[in-house]
Design an enzyme around this catalytic site. Structure first.
Site, PDB file in Angstrom:
ATOM      1  N   GLU A   1       1.002   3.883   1.884  1.00  0.00           N
ATOM      2  CA  GLU A   1       1.541   4.262   3.198  1.00  0.00           C
ATOM      3  C   GLU A   1       2.687   3.339   3.608  1.00  0.00           C
ATOM      4  OE1 GLU A   1      -2.976   5.033   3.337  1.00  0.00           O
ATOM      5  OE2 GLU A   1      -1.658   3.468   2.571  1.00  0.00           O
TER       6      GLU A   1
ATOM      7  N   CYS B   1      -1.975  -0.381   7.518  1.00  0.00           N
ATOM      8  CA  CYS B   1      -1.238   0.871   7.347  1.00  0.00           C
ATOM      9  C   CYS B   1      -1.316   1.746   8.596  1.00  0.00           C
ATOM     10  CB  CYS B   1      -1.755   1.623   6.125  1.00  0.00           C
ATOM     11  SG  CYS B   1      -1.402   0.765   4.575  1.00  0.00           S
TER      12      CYS B   1
ATOM     13  N   HIS C   1       0.850  -1.192   0.000  1.00  0.00           N
ATOM     14  CA  HIS C   1       0.000   0.000   0.000  1.00  0.00           C
ATOM     15  C   HIS C   1       0.889   1.246   0.000  1.00  0.00           C
ATOM     16  CE1 HIS C   1      -3.743  -2.130   1.888  1.00  0.00           C
ATOM     17  NE2 HIS C   1      -3.229  -2.801   0.868  1.00  0.00           N
TER      18      HIS C   1
END
Length: 155
Positions: free
Chosen positions: A54, A85, A52
């Site tokens: 992040e 995250c 992801h």
């Protein structure tokens, strides 16, 4: 909060979707008024569900600073972070999280998000993280709409 940081996260998300590397998500980490890391979602590129925006940004900045503690930093994310995250942001001791769209917005597009808000995780985990939601929401919604128009997307 600065619009230029969120705009950089949005631009990074557009870059990622143009390259077909993942979903419409971008993140920027700022320290002392300077962007020290920016990444987009690369789940498709690496066939890795942990990639992801992040997570990628935290990894890149930690390597750059040679430290897993990112206190003094703010992370700007185009969408509310998922539990994975959020946990990484908390564990990295980032001071502040700023995001645009909410988990519900991306769930409507078919993303497999758990419906646990950052605010709820902060409360349950007693995290000192400062959370600001809805920042530049209109621009982040436009990003999601643009992604939705793409043909042949697989994520």
């Amino acid at each position: 909060m600065s619009e230029k940081y969120m705009q950089a996260a949005i631009d990074e998300a557009y870059r990622g979707i143009r390259k077909g590397e993942g979903g419409p998500f971008g993140a920027v980490i700022v320290k002392d008024g300077k962007i020290i890391g920016k990444c987009h979602n690369t789940v498709l590129k690496g066939n890795d569900p942990t990639k992801h925006a992040e997570m990628n940004a935290i990894s890149a900045v930690s390597r750059k600073l040679k430290n897993y503690v990112l206190s003094g930093c703010t992370i700007y994310s185009t969408t509310e972070p998922c539990p994975m995250c959020f946990s990484a942001i908390h564990w990295a001791r980032i001071d502040k999280l700023v995001f645009g769209t909410k988990i519900q917005d991306v769930r409507k597009l078919g993303f497999n998000e758990l419906a646990i808000s950052a605010k709820r995780m902060k409360t349950l985990g007693r995290s000192p993280l400062v959370v600001e939601s809805g920042f530049m929401r209109g621009e982040c919604i436009a990003l999601l709409k643009e992604w939705k128009k793409l043909e042949g997307k697989t994520y």
